[in-house]
Design an enzyme around this catalytic site. Structure first.
Site, PDB file in Angstrom:
ATOM      1  N   TRP A  84       0.835  -1.215   0.000  1.00 56.82           N
ATOM      2  CA  TRP A  84       0.000   0.000   0.000  1.00 56.82           C
ATOM      3  C   TRP A  84       0.857   1.247   0.000  1.00 56.82           C
ATOM      4  CZ3 TRP A  84      -4.247  -1.388  -1.896  1.00 56.82           C
ATOM      5  CH2 TRP A  84      -4.882  -2.583  -1.512  1.00 56.82           C
ATOM      6  N   ASP A 153      -1.982   6.681   6.225  1.00 55.06           N
ATOM      7  CA  ASP A 153      -2.993   5.741   5.753  1.00 55.06           C
ATOM      8  C   ASP A 153      -3.291   4.806   6.923  1.00 55.06           C
ATOM      9  OD1 ASP A 153      -4.477   3.691   4.655  1.00 55.06           O
ATOM     10  OD2 ASP A 153      -3.044   3.191   3.062  1.00 55.06           O
ATOM     11  N   LYS A 177     -12.250  -2.057   6.645  1.00 62.04           N
ATOM     12  CA  LYS A 177     -11.566  -3.011   7.515  1.00 62.04           C
ATOM     13  C   LYS A 177     -12.015  -2.890   8.967  1.00 62.04           C
ATOM     14  CE  LYS A 177      -8.262  -3.623   4.059  1.00 62.04           C
ATOM     15  NZ  LYS A 177      -7.683  -2.693   3.108  1.00 62.04           N
TER      16      LYS A 177
END
Ligand code: PLP
Length: 341
Positions: A84, A153, A177
């Protein structure tokens, strides 16, 4: 959940489904305000910040952050801690210079780099607080140079523990999530950063648009925000993010302890950097078959345990929603499998 069924059929005794309501209607406006207020109180978001409910996932934030904040002649520091982070780096390069201040790529991302080489002029330092695929997590935040600020993030660990928002200029997280269903993305931005970059920005991608319209410039993902609000109520009901963090510590410790004890398994991640959300583990012995252990687990209704293809082995994603008894079931499956060998 009764509340979800009610919302879909008859929202708050209005006689109308939330799915049929205009986003300009009073109940929906109130829902957004309530969700934002609840998040602010759970995370202790101070006055100088704005909360936005956007679309496009964390992946769109990889571009929106530098597009809105980093000028072309400026530099931002990024730490490369996994897939990511790498994607965030790739997008940032479209808008300014990127300095890789630290990377654990050469060690297949098994640790969080502590020694950083930050650019003296850099505008911000971008981190991925929890690395979903590799199972590393920041337990101590890096210090930022000069007048810089952190951008994070937090897609896979938001709401899993208390954070000090004032450490950050901007936080973003896809909801799916730890916060709710896919379709809504949270951005928490320090007000003075809105409109920082000098370039022309497409209206929908400009934070200023969403700040001025209260996340209602166009049709927002109303039902997803409703689900986030329900999740936030649940986090409140168990005692907030501190209580959640305590539960998460207990859950993760149980599993890491079993991985250490069990002669079949090992965890590839540096002990200091292990994630409380995603626990990767692999066989520590030759001649064992991953698929055989996965079937042993699925016979016990333990599923979604296959590791990401770049790590192999297994990965237990034990987000807020995973109860401790889920960990007990996995640990017991690991023990019976050990006895069978
Ligand atoms: C899942 C994930 C993403 C991708 O989120 P999307 O909302 O699917 O774009 C980004 N960063 C991290 C840390 C993730 O876990």
């Amino acid at each position: 959940m009764v509340a979800v069924k009610d919302a879909a059929m008859d929202y708050n005794n209005t006689g109308i489904s939330l799915l049929a309501m205009s986003h300009r209607s009073k109940p929906v406006m109130e829902l957004f305000d309530e969700t934002t207020d609840r998040l602010c109180s759970l995370l202790g978001i101070p006055d100088g910040y704005k909360v936005l409910w956007l679309q496009g996932g964390a992946s769109l934030q990889f571009s929106m952050v530098p597009m809105n904040i980093l000028n072309e002649h400026e530099t931002a520091d990024y730490i490369d801690t996994g897939a990511w982070s790498s994607k965030a780096i790739k997008e940032a390069r479209n808008f300014g210079s990127v300095n890789i201040a630290g990377s654990s790529k050469n060690d297949n991302y098994t640790f969080i780099p502590k020694y950083l080489e930050q650019n003296a002029e850099s505008v911000y330092l971008h981190i991925t607080t929890n690395n979903t695929i590799y199972g590393t997590q920041y337990h101590v935040l890096p210090e930022v140079n000069n007048n810089g600020f952190l951008v994070a993030d937090m897609s896979s660990d938001i709401l899993s523990m208390p954070i000090d928002i004032s450490d950050f200029g901007l936080i973003y997280a896809g909801a799916q999530k730890n916060m709710g269903p896919a379709g809504v993305t949270l951005v928490i931005i320090r007000k003075d950063l809105v409109g920082r970059a000098e370039r022309q920005i497409p209206t929908m991608l400009d934070y200023a648009t969403h700040v001025s319209k209260g996340s209602m410039f166009n049709t927002p993902p109303v039902f997803a925000v409703f689900m986030v609000n329900e999740t936030l109520k649940w986090v409140e009901s168990i005692g907030g993010v501190s209580a959640m963090a305590e539960k998460n510590r207990i859950k993760a410790k149980k599993l890491y302890d079993e991985i250490e004890r069990n002669s079949l398994f090992t965890c590839p991640v540096n002990p200091d950097d292990r994630s409380l959300m995603n626990v990767p583990f692999v066989f520590d012995r030759d001649g064992l078959d991953d698929n055989d252990f996965l079937s042993h687990c699925s016979e016990r209704n333990i599923v979604s345990l296959k590791g990401h293809r770049s790590v192999g082995g297994f990965r237990a994603s034990i987000y807020n929603a995973m109860p401790e008894k889920g960990l007990d079931a996995l640990i017991s499956a690991m023990q019976t499998y050990e006895q069978d060998q």
